[in-house]
Each structure stands twice: as C-alpha cells, then as structure tokens.
Scaffold this motif. Structure first.
Motif, PDB file in Angstrom:
ATOM      1  N   PRO A 153      -0.697  -4.499   8.731  1.00  0.00           N
ATOM      2  CA  PRO A 153       0.134  -4.365   7.532  1.00  0.00           C
ATOM      3  C   PRO A 153       0.721  -5.690   7.062  1.00  0.00           C
ATOM      4  O   PRO A 153       1.123  -6.537   7.867  1.00  0.00           O
ATOM      5  N   HIS A 154       0.750  -5.851   5.756  1.00  0.00           N
ATOM      6  CA  HIS A 154       1.380  -6.988   5.095  1.00  0.00           C
ATOM      7  C   HIS A 154       2.280  -6.446   3.979  1.00  0.00           C
ATOM      8  O   HIS A 154       2.089  -5.331   3.505  1.00  0.00           O
ATOM      9  N   ASP A 155       3.241  -7.267   3.557  1.00  0.00           N
ATOM     10  CA  ASP A 155       4.105  -6.848   2.449  1.00  0.00           C
ATOM     11  C   ASP A 155       3.328  -6.736   1.150  1.00  0.00           C
ATOM     12  O   ASP A 155       3.621  -5.894   0.305  1.00  0.00           O
ATOM     13  N   GLU A 156       2.334  -7.616   0.994  1.00  0.00           N
ATOM     14  CA  GLU A 156       1.475  -7.614  -0.188  1.00  0.00           C
ATOM     15  C   GLU A 156       0.020  -7.636   0.264  1.00  0.00           C
ATOM     16  O   GLU A 156      -0.276  -7.888   1.431  1.00  0.00           O
ATOM     17  N   ILE A 157      -0.899  -7.386  -0.661  1.00  0.00           N
ATOM     18  CA  ILE A 157      -2.321  -7.507  -0.346  1.00  0.00           C
ATOM     19  C   ILE A 157      -2.588  -8.922   0.171  1.00  0.00           C
ATOM     20  O   ILE A 157      -2.145  -9.918  -0.415  1.00  0.00           O
ATOM     21  N   ASP A 167      -3.925  -3.143   3.713  1.00  0.00           N
ATOM     22  CA  ASP A 167      -2.873  -2.393   4.398  1.00  0.00           C
ATOM     23  C   ASP A 167      -1.537  -3.007   3.992  1.00  0.00           C
ATOM     24  O   ASP A 167      -1.207  -4.124   4.402  1.00  0.00           O
ATOM     25  N   THR A 168      -0.790  -2.283   3.171  1.00  0.00           N
ATOM     26  CA  THR A 168       0.506  -2.778   2.712  1.00  0.00           C
ATOM     27  C   THR A 168       1.656  -1.922   3.263  1.00  0.00           C
ATOM     28  O   THR A 168       2.698  -1.772   2.629  1.00  0.00           O
ATOM     29  N   GLY A 174       6.410   0.661   3.084  1.00  0.00           N
ATOM     30  CA  GLY A 174       5.707  -0.138   2.089  1.00  0.00           C
ATOM     31  C   GLY A 174       4.887   0.722   1.148  1.00  0.00           C
ATOM     32  O   GLY A 174       5.337   1.780   0.707  1.00  0.00           O
ATOM     33  N   TRP A 175       3.651   0.294   0.880  1.00  0.00           N
ATOM     34  CA  TRP A 175       2.822   0.937  -0.133  1.00  0.00           C
ATOM     35  C   TRP A 175       1.465   1.341   0.428  1.00  0.00           C
ATOM     36  O   TRP A 175       0.933   0.692   1.313  1.00  0.00           O
ATOM     37  N   THR A 177      -2.230   1.380  -0.673  1.00  0.00           N
ATOM     38  CA  THR A 177      -2.964   0.618  -1.682  1.00  0.00           C
ATOM     39  C   THR A 177      -4.412   1.067  -1.769  1.00  0.00           C
ATOM     40  O   THR A 177      -5.075   1.260  -0.752  1.00  0.00           O
ATOM     41  N   GLN A 188      -0.999   1.464  -6.250  1.00  0.00           N
ATOM     42  CA  GLN A 188      -0.093   1.454  -5.106  1.00  0.00           C
ATOM     43  C   GLN A 188       0.986   2.521  -5.290  1.00  0.00           C
ATOM     44  O   GLN A 188       1.632   2.591  -6.338  1.00  0.00           O
TER      45      GLN A 188
END
Length: 203
Positions: A153-157, A167-168, A174-175, A177, A188
């Motif tokens: 997971p990341h905060d953004e793409i 994986d956001t 989070g989101w 996507t 998202q």
C-alpha cells in the motif's frame, strides 16, 4: 464496478487479496463471481487468498491464516473458526485464479517481479509476497511490458513508468483504485463507496 460499468467485451483484472481484514470477504467473492458472468474477468491470486486455500492443509496453516486476517474472513461467513461454512464455489473461484496475466503491453501480478526472470519461472514468494518496501525492480521486465501490481500500500499510486502499484490502502483508510491501462483513466473510492473528490472533479 457501478462507475466502471464493464461491458461483456471488457477485461477486468483484479489483483488479489479478496479476503481478510475487511468486514465482508464473503461479499467480495460473491461480487467477483457475479462479475465473471458480466465481462471477461481475469482474477490474480493474492497472498491472502493463497493463505485461505492453504488453511485447509493443516492446523499450522490454519492458524497462520487466522493471524493474518483470516478471522475477519471467517466472521463474514458467520463462522467462529470453522472452514466448513465457506461455500465450495468460493474455494473453486480462488483455485481458478491466475498467478499472473499478460497483454501485449502489460503484465499483471499481485506483488512483485524479477526483471530478468520469465513470469513462468517466478516463485510464489516473489509474485505474491515480496513487498516493494523490500525490493523495487529498477528496470522494466525482460518482456518489455509494464508491470501493474498491488500488495504494497501507498498513499498514492506508485508509478515508476515500468512498474505501477495501484494498492492505495483501502483497508487502512485509503482508497480502492482501479486503472484503465489503455486510457489512463483512474477510479478511486473509499471503504464507504465514496468517490475521491479529485477524481470526481477530473472525470
């Protein structure tokens, strides 16, 4: 899926981890099975999905899965520690999932890849478990195709050009996507199904 509105000729490639952590693993699998009747669905097997399948192999595998979120999955079936309430159609669906999928321009995997190794020769650890926090491929896969992955997971793409992680972190607030790899369009939503404001404004 309501926003994407896939047609029969569209291909949807979910990247895995359909079970655990969320409150409705059962509902996710039901929705995916229904989706497979609506369009071409090419589901990728995630490490959590693999753990759910392996939980049938013995007590240690079962406990390992429970410790990684399997208890939440079983709760969605109304079970307090028993596998027998999981319908056979759900395990059949997971058994039918792919380790990877290729198009003319992209490769789709759950977690990661090794640039010089053919997809067929990748081991389970790399394609399903290896986090981008531990290893980031510094160049494009030997096939010359862009890799699209999840798992980390990341905060953004996370977009390196040769690798895109979508994986956001929906399970962490989070989101969720979705990405159209041909047009670049992004959808998202959060865990309540609310669209991300920036995406709504740009659509």
């Amino acid at each position: 899926m309501e926003a994407i509105d896939p047609k029969p000729n569209d291909t949807i490639i979910p990247l895995g981890d359909y079970v655990d952590r969320g409150i409705d693993s059962k509902g996710v699998l039901d929705q995916l099975i229904q989706l497979s009747e609506r369009c071409k669905l090419v589901p990728i097997l995630g490490n959590h999905d693999q753990m759910m399948l392996h939980a049938r192999d013995g007590e240690s595998d079962f406990q390992f899965w429970l410790n990684c979120g399997g208890d939440s999955a079983l709760d969605s079936y109304g079970s307090t520690g028993q596998l027998d309430l999981i319908p056979r159609k759900h395990t059949r669906f997971l058994e039918s999932c792919h380790s990877y999928f290729e198009t003319e321009t992209h490769i789709f995997l759950h977690a990661n890849y090794t640039p010089d190794l053919s997809l067929h020769d990748h081991d389970d650890h790399t394609i399903r478990w290896l986090s981008l926090r531990d290893y980031v491929p510094q160049r494009i896969h030997s096939s010359g195709k862009i890799a699209v992955v999840g798992h980390t997971p990341h905060d953004e793409i996370f977009d390196l050009g040769h690798l895109v992680c979508i994986d956001t972190g929906v399970c962490n607030g989070g989101w969720l996507t979705a990405l159209d790899v041909e047009s670049g369009e992004i959808w998202q939503v959060n865990e309540w199904g609310e669209f991300r404001k920036e995406q709504t404004e740009n659509s």
